[in-house]
Scaffold this motif. Structure first.
Motif, PDB file in Angstrom:
ATOM      1  N   LYS A  53       0.832  -1.210   0.000  1.00 27.36           N
ATOM      2  CA  LYS A  53       0.000   0.000   0.000  1.00 27.36           C
ATOM      3  C   LYS A  53       0.865   1.256   0.000  1.00 27.36           C
ATOM      4  O   LYS A  53       0.522   2.263  -0.619  1.00 27.36           O
ATOM      5  CB  LYS A  53      -0.935  -0.021   1.210  1.00 27.36           C
ATOM      6  CG  LYS A  53      -2.053  -1.047   1.093  1.00 27.36           C
ATOM      7  CD  LYS A  53      -2.895  -1.129   2.349  1.00 27.36           C
ATOM      8  CE  LYS A  53      -3.717   0.120   2.552  1.00 27.36           C
ATOM      9  NZ  LYS A  53      -4.626  -0.007   3.730  1.00 27.36           N
ATOM     10  N   ASP A 104      -8.829   4.895   2.519  1.00 32.81           N
ATOM     11  CA  ASP A 104      -9.287   4.141   3.697  1.00 32.81           C
ATOM     12  C   ASP A 104     -10.482   4.805   4.370  1.00 32.81           C
ATOM     13  O   ASP A 104     -11.211   4.157   5.145  1.00 32.81           O
ATOM     14  CB  ASP A 104      -8.148   4.000   4.705  1.00 32.81           C
ATOM     15  CG  ASP A 104      -7.065   3.058   4.190  1.00 32.81           C
ATOM     16  OD1 ASP A 104      -7.362   2.258   3.273  1.00 32.81           O
ATOM     17  OD2 ASP A 104      -5.923   3.144   4.685  1.00 32.81           O
ATOM     18  N   MET A 113      -8.547  -3.801  -0.675  1.00 29.61           N
ATOM     19  CA  MET A 113      -7.172  -4.120  -1.016  1.00 29.61           C
ATOM     20  C   MET A 113      -6.758  -5.352  -0.224  1.00 29.61           C
ATOM     21  O   MET A 113      -6.763  -5.335   1.007  1.00 29.61           O
ATOM     22  CB  MET A 113      -6.229  -2.960  -0.668  1.00 29.61           C
ATOM     23  CG  MET A 113      -6.451  -1.688  -1.434  1.00 29.61           C
ATOM     24  SD  MET A 113      -5.172  -0.474  -0.985  1.00 29.61           S
ATOM     25  CE  MET A 113      -5.794   0.980  -1.817  1.00 29.61           C
TER      26      MET A 113
END
Length: 508
Positions: A53, A104, A113
């Protein structure tokens, strides 16, 4: 390797052609591509979701701007200026970065993800959100527009530029195909975008290195070459036509694309122009186009390569018609009397002396007529100088109407005028002087509702020159005409007198 190629091209062009059209966006787009590609390489090398990420976030600091700079590069390359409103395109990339970095909180870019461990190495398994599709469409539109901008220039361009354009188009089609594979999950979860961009830059690198893409860009031809007012024809060392602009058609209308690659001697029909061009020396040329005389100044400029060797020539056709006409007009104005618009004394004498010189070589008749307005001072004293000027203008217009095309008239001083009549016998000149005298006497000049009538007196002189005879001069004829005019005034004015060969003045 893909990241290294993009970085190399960015640095290479920064050193080699930093000021050429389209170069600044190209430097930025290759630099951003290298960041994107290296970051994706680190993402593929990562084993934890957190690391993946992080590198994905780094990728999205560079990648969203790439399609905008690609479009800007193509626009500048073809000579279009980037306008202020074009920068509004950055709204989408900036929004994409914001959406990605805050994903997020809202999951509008990626719904989820996760790590996919089914392959030979861990990959991010991404579920796309609504903004991802917006970004994907934006990228596709920018690349498509870039290809469209380049292809529009294809037909206008020469072979060298066409090869550049085809290589650039081929490069930009590659990311479009790669993204299509990725979006349809045909690439087994691996994003082909970074590598496809580097492949695109390899195509452009070939054009850059072998065809000097940014050293001779279409902007130089389209924005400068075609906008020149001067006609330009470019020849190689064998005098073969390499290129020409639209302005050249004004002088050589038969030029067309079919003549590129042919000798200029095969294109031009006018043998005089062809011979002058073959000499390759600056010259003036007059062409009759649509019954108008068009004047050109034609010059030549050598084209040399980096080693100083001549590889061609540029022929420039400069339209100087306005300049020639202005010079003729100024010359005419300098030769005319400002009030009556007939020749002034100086120019009349020059023209007459030239005519007299020709007559001494070839022989022939010449007559000089001098006349003035009787009692002209009374007109000025009675009606004022403005009225006097109007009378002068009226009389000269009457006289000019009665003259032949070969005759010419000048203002000798004040109200005194002189006429030169080539190839005219004494009797013919005397008769025409009488016709003029009667016309002046019968005319009326109106000033402030008052009709003014004047008369005029004439003196005529004549010479029949034999070939090579030098016993006469124009000054002598003028003196004789002046004496005849004096006699006319002495005998009561409003009459014509001529100077006889035996110096006796006979009244007509």
């Amino acid at each position: 390797m893909a990241g290294a190629i993009s970085l190399f091209l960015s640095l290479y062009i920064r050193v080699k052609a930093k000021d050429a059209p389209g170069v600044k966006p190209y430097i930025l787009v290759t630099l951003l591509s290298s960041i994107f590609t290296f970051a994706y390489a680190f993402e593929l090398a990562s084993t934890s979701l957190k690391e993946m990420k992080f590198w994905l976030g780094v990728e999205y600091l560079a990648m969203p701007f790439i399609p905008v700079y690609v479009l800007f590069m193509c626009l500048e390359y073809v000579g279009r200026k980037i306008k202020t409103w074009n920068y509004a395109l950055f709204i989408i990339p900036i929004t994409t970065i914001f959406m990605m970095q805050t994903n997020d909180l809202h999951h509008l870019y990626y719904k989820s993800m996760n790590i996919n461990n089914e392959g030979p190495f861990p990959l991010l398994k991404l579920e796309w959100g609504p903004w991802f599709y917006i970004h994907a469409v934006f990228l596709f539109v920018c690349l498509t527009l870039s290809v469209f901008v380049l292809l529009r220039e294809y037909r206008k361009s020469l072979f060298l530029f066409r090869m550049q354009i085809l290589l650039m188009v081929a490069g930009f089609i590659t990311p479009i195909i790669a993204n299509y594979f990725y979006l349809n999950d045909w690439s087994k979860g691996i994003d082909l975008g970074p590598i496809s961009l580097s492949i695109a830059f390899i195509f452009q690198g070939v054009a850059l290195i072998s065809l000097q893409m940014f050293n001779v860009a279409p902007i130089a031809r389209e924005s400068v070459f075609e906008s020149l007012k001067e006609g330009v024809i470019v020849l190689n060392q064998n005098k073969v036509i390499v290129d020409y602009n639209k302005a050249a058609l004004f002088l050589i209308p038969q030029l067309s694309n079919h003549h590129i690659g042919k000798s200029i001697a095969d294109v031009i029909d006018d043998p005089i122009l062809k011979g002058k061009l073959d000499e390759e020396l600056e010259f003036d040329y007059t062409s009759l186009l649509e019954d108008r005389a068009i004047h050109f100044r034609i010059n030549f400029t050598e084209v040399k390569n980096k080693n100083g060797v001549q590889v061609g020539k540029i022929i420039t056709f400069m339209n100087v018609t306005e300049k020639v006409q202005m010079e003729a007009k100024l010359k005419q104005l300098a030769s005319l009397d400002g009030l009556t618009n007939v020749l002034n004394r100086t120019f009349f004498m020059k023209k007459s002396e030239m005519l007299f010189d020709d007559l001494m070589l070839d022989g022939g008749n010449i007559s000089i007529v001098m006349f003035d307005i009787d009692y002209f001072k009374r007109v000025n004293d009675t009606y004022g100088h403005e009225a006097g000027d109007i009378v002068l203008t009226r009389v000269t217009s009457i006289v000019k109407e009665k003259l032949r095309s070969v005759d010419y008239m000048g203002r000798y001083g004040g109200e005194e005028f002189i006429i030169c009549m080539p190839e005219t016998t004494l009797m013919e000149a005397t008769n025409r002087a009488n016709i003029i005298r009667k016309a002046v006497a019968e005319s009326l000049t109106t000033f402030n509702k008052v009709e003014i009538q004047v008369t005029s007196s004439f003196g005529v002189s004549h010479a029949l020159l034999e070939v090579g005879e030098e016993s006469y001069s124009i000054q002598q004829l003028i003196r004789e005409a002046d004496q005849a005019l004096y006699a006319a005034k002495h005998k009561g004015r409003n009459c014509v007198e001529f100077y006889s060969a035996d110096e006796l003045l006979l009244q007509i």
